[in-house]
Design a protein around this motif. Structure first.
Motif, PDB file in Angstrom:
ATOM      1  N   TYR A  94      34.865  19.780  28.335  1.00  0.00           N
ATOM      2  CA  TYR A  94      33.667  20.063  29.127  1.00  0.00           C
ATOM      3  C   TYR A  94      32.507  20.559  28.261  1.00  0.00           C
ATOM      4  O   TYR A  94      31.346  20.371  28.614  1.00  0.00           O
ATOM      5  CB  TYR A  94      33.975  21.123  30.194  1.00  0.00           C
ATOM      6  N   ASP A  95      32.799  21.211  27.151  1.00  0.00           N
ATOM      7  CA  ASP A  95      31.736  21.794  26.333  1.00  0.00           C
ATOM      8  C   ASP A  95      31.292  20.871  25.194  1.00  0.00           C
ATOM      9  O   ASP A  95      30.715  21.334  24.210  1.00  0.00           O
ATOM     10  CB  ASP A  95      32.168  23.141  25.773  1.00  0.00           C
ATOM     11  N   GLY A 116      35.019  19.237  37.708  1.00  0.00           N
ATOM     12  CA  GLY A 116      35.077  20.439  36.879  1.00  0.00           C
ATOM     13  C   GLY A 116      33.953  20.468  35.864  1.00  0.00           C
ATOM     14  O   GLY A 116      33.322  21.510  35.633  1.00  0.00           O
ATOM     15  N   PHE A 117      33.684  19.318  35.240  1.00  0.00           N
ATOM     16  CA  PHE A 117      32.578  19.229  34.286  1.00  0.00           C
ATOM     17  C   PHE A 117      31.247  19.457  34.997  1.00  0.00           C
ATOM     18  O   PHE A 117      30.393  20.213  34.511  1.00  0.00           O
ATOM     19  CB  PHE A 117      32.589  17.859  33.611  1.00  0.00           C
ATOM     20  N   HIS A 161      30.585  21.128  37.667  1.00  0.00           N
ATOM     21  CA  HIS A 161      30.418  22.535  38.037  1.00  0.00           C
ATOM     22  C   HIS A 161      30.185  23.423  36.815  1.00  0.00           C
ATOM     23  O   HIS A 161      29.599  24.513  36.937  1.00  0.00           O
ATOM     24  CB  HIS A 161      31.634  23.037  38.810  1.00  0.00           C
ATOM     25  N   SER A 162      30.636  22.960  35.643  1.00  0.00           N
ATOM     26  CA  SER A 162      30.491  23.774  34.435  1.00  0.00           C
ATOM     27  C   SER A 162      29.113  23.646  33.799  1.00  0.00           C
ATOM     28  O   SER A 162      28.740  24.463  32.951  1.00  0.00           O
ATOM     29  CB  SER A 162      31.560  23.383  33.404  1.00  0.00           C
ATOM     30  N   ASP A 177      25.562  24.194  32.898  1.00  0.00           N
ATOM     31  CA  ASP A 177      24.612  25.294  33.091  1.00  0.00           C
ATOM     32  C   ASP A 177      23.670  25.334  31.891  1.00  0.00           C
ATOM     33  O   ASP A 177      24.035  25.808  30.819  1.00  0.00           O
ATOM     34  CB  ASP A 177      25.343  26.618  33.253  1.00  0.00           C
TER      35      ASP A 177
END
Length: 269
Positions: A79-80, A184-185, A187-188, A190
């Motif tokens: 995700y990061d 999930g990605f 929502h992550s 930001d």
């Protein structure tokens, strides 16, 4: 201008594939091009060379991890991945090349990574240009990716991408599709911290007919950066303004970076 291709080590057993476009004498910052999710050095076509010639700045184009001859990226894509690309791998690449002043030019995913990098690298970034950058997955993002997944199987898109990505083509495509459609990605995501930390002149470009992003993407980016961000919506233009209307985009960026009298805005402001 001189054009050189090379592999640059950025960590033990990790290297990035790089193309450098250099003038006989260097004046000012270097243009750094960050490609889209399915992009590569070659898929920028003549845009970097033409922009370097128009502005008088040197250019650096590179393939992120997993693309071209760069080292493999971890899959499935974490995700990061954007955060690491913008705050870890790009600064290390610039350190290895001794580049202390840069102008970021990012398209799509590369535009999102440019936002992270500009927030992370502070005064090192003298200006930033994004085209079709995303700070969240909107309904057009999801619809565009799902449509591309169908066309990837039913058209010659895979064959055309294979010319640039070779045996990595499927890995690159499905890594892009899988992570962006992962709740999930989504929502992550930001970007608030990165946007508020950006303190350089920023040109935020999007085509009015972008099939992967709503106009609110630009609005959120500009609002997050503040007064130094300039929004530009290009009519009759889709997701790739620099390819669809290359000369017009070069003129926009030239006017943003250099006044008609040659004053280098990116340096003096």
């Amino acid at each position: 201008m001189k054009i050189r291709d090379m592999l640059v080590p950025v960590a033990e057993d990790v290297h990035l594939e790089v193309r450098r476009i250099q003038h006989p004498t260097l004046e000012g910052p270097t243009l750094v091009f960050l490609h889209e999710s399915l992009g590569s050095i070659g898929l920028w076509r003549k845009f970097p060379e033409k922009l370097a010639a128009a502005t008088g700045f040197d250019a650096l184009i590179y393939n992120r991890l997993g693309y071209g001859r760069s080292s493999d990226e971890p899959l499935p894509r974490p995700y990061d991945f954007q955060i690491k690309a913008g705050s870890v791998w790009l600064p290390r690449l610039l350190d290895e090349l001794g580049l202390d002043e840069v102008i970021l030019v990012g398209h799509s995913d590369g535009g999102s990574i440019a936002l992270i990098a500009a927030g992370a690298m502070g005064a090192r970034v003298k200006a930033m240009i994004t085209m079709a950058a995303h700070v969240y997955a909107d309904h057009l993002t999801e619809e565009g990716i799902r449509d591309m997944a169908v066309r990837y199987k039913d058209s010659d898109i895979r064959d055309r991408l294979h010319r640039h990505h070779g045996e990595r083509t499927d890995d690159i495509f499905y890594a892009w599709q899988t992570v962006w459609l992962d709740e999930g990605f989504q929502h992550s995501l930001d970007f608030s911290g990165s946007l508020s930390a950006i303190d350089c002149p920023s040109l935020i470009i999007q085509g009015e007919e972008d099939e992967y992003g709503v106009p609110d993407q630009v609005t959120r980016i500009v609002d997050g950066i503040g007064a130094k961000a300039i929004p530009v919506f290009m009519p009759e233009t889709g997701h790739s303004p620099h390819l669809e209307k290359m000369d017009q985009v070069i003129e926009l960026i030239y006017d943003f970076l250099l006044s008609r009298e040659g004053e280098k805005i990116a340096i003096s402001h």
